[in-house]
Design an enzyme around this catalytic site. Structure first.
Site, PDB file in Angstrom:
ATOM      1  CE1 TYR A 263     -10.432 -15.333  11.501  1.00 42.23           C
ATOM      2  CE2 TYR A 263     -10.748 -17.976  12.451  1.00 42.23           C
ATOM      3  CZ  TYR A 263     -10.754 -16.055  12.669  1.00 42.23           C
ATOM      4  OH  TYR A 263     -11.478 -16.461  13.806  1.00 42.23           O
TER       5      TYR A 263
ATOM      6  CB  SER B  75      -9.904 -18.339  16.489  1.00 43.35           C
ATOM      7  OG  SER B  75     -10.825 -19.654  15.796  1.00 43.35           O
TER       8      SER B  75
ATOM      9  CG  ASP C 186     -10.341   0.645   9.556  1.00 43.36           C
ATOM     10  OD1 ASP C 186      -9.534  -0.872   9.911  1.00 43.36           O
ATOM     11  OD2 ASP C 186     -10.159   0.083   8.120  1.00 43.36           O
ATOM     12  CB  VAL C 187      -8.313  -1.119  15.676  1.00 40.30           C
ATOM     13  CG1 VAL C 187      -9.185  -0.967  16.035  1.00 40.30           C
ATOM     14  CG2 VAL C 187      -8.480  -2.546  14.382  1.00 40.30           C
TER      15      VAL C 187
ATOM     16  CG  ASN D  71     -14.691  -9.247  19.609  1.00 44.23           C
ATOM     17  OD1 ASN D  71     -14.374 -11.183  19.161  1.00 44.23           O
ATOM     18  ND2 ASN D  71     -15.877  -8.549  18.578  1.00 44.23           N
TER      19      ASN D  71
END
Length: 261
Positions: free
Chosen positions: A161, A148, A70-71, A97
């Protein structure tokens, strides 16, 4: 064993070691397959072992490594990088990613939701970068972020986000300046709507899908296999003079001014 993949063997990557975070599904899985199809050794990282094992299942075991990590936790990001070094002794490419998503009106977003998205997207990038960049510097490697188009401009109901994606895409440009003299390149791909597990609800809603497609010049949402070749190219020697770049992989979404047609 055969090495199926959507990206043909265009690049000589037989000596490269690649780490893909969020490698258990969607864009991360397609990216891992692209590198494997081009001869690289690939470590896939994520929070659940089973999907990571599914990503690597079609390929020779000696060219793949599963790292449960879990980064958003710095210690786990450090252990992830160390696991790759213990297996192969070097690290040439990192594809950042792993990400989290949330939407909704800003005044209805719980603080806990913000913290979850921030910790996965911004803190996760920082943790990966601070442990991986010293290793990339040793070999003249590079880091590619799956960003994105939402990090380039605003979207209705996606402030949380978008802000996190904007942060890591700015990190890419700033760190490209800092690490270019050290021989390390940093770049980002910027997909628009790409159908993965996170966005399947849009694909399943005819009205929502039609609205999305109306804004895409090529008339369809992206697929993970559309994004993977761009990541592969940015990580390859063919892009040796490219750093600090944001590459839209968006079917022409950002070509528009936003006005109706």
């Amino acid at each position: 064993m055969s090495t199926p993949g959507t990206t043909s063997n265009q690049y000589a990557l037989d000596d490269r070691v690649v780490l893909v975070t969020g490698g258990g599904s969607g864009i991360g899985r397609a990216v891992a397959h692209a590198f494997l199809a081009n001869g690289a050794r690939v470590a896939v990282a994520g929070r659940r072992r089973e999907p990571l094992e599914e990503t690597l299942a079609p390929y020779d075991a000696d060219r793949g490594l599963v790292v449960v990590s879990d980064v958003s936790e710095d210690e786990q990001a450090a252990a992830m990088v160390q696991a790759v070094l213990e297996r192969w002794g070097r690290l040439d490419v990192v594809v950042n990613n792993a990400a989290a998503y949330a939407n909704g009106p800003f005044d209805e977003i719980e603080l806990a939701t913000w913290e979850t998205v921030r910790s996965a997207n911004i803190d996760g990038f920082v943790h990966v970068a601070r442990h991986a960049l010293p290793e990339l510097e040793k070999v003249g490697g590079n880091l590619v972020v799956v960003g994105s188009v939402s990090g380039m401009r605003g979207d209705w109901g996606q402030a949380v986000y978008n802000a996190t994606k904007a942060a890591i895409m700015n990190f890419v440009q700033s760190l490209a300046l800092d690490y270019g003299p050290r021989g390390v390149r940093l770049n980002a791909v910027a997909p628009a709507l790409t159908i993965t597990g996170l966005t399947q609800a849009v694909a399943d809603d005819p009205e929502a899908l039609a609205k999305a497609e109306d804004r895409i010049a090529l008339g369809r949402p992206g697929r993970p296999e559309d994004v993977a070749p761009a990541v592969l190219w940015l990580a390859s020697d063919d892009a040796a003079y490219v750093t600090g770049a944001w590459l839209p992989v968006d079917g022409g979404t950002t070509a528009s001014t936003g006005q109706a047609h």
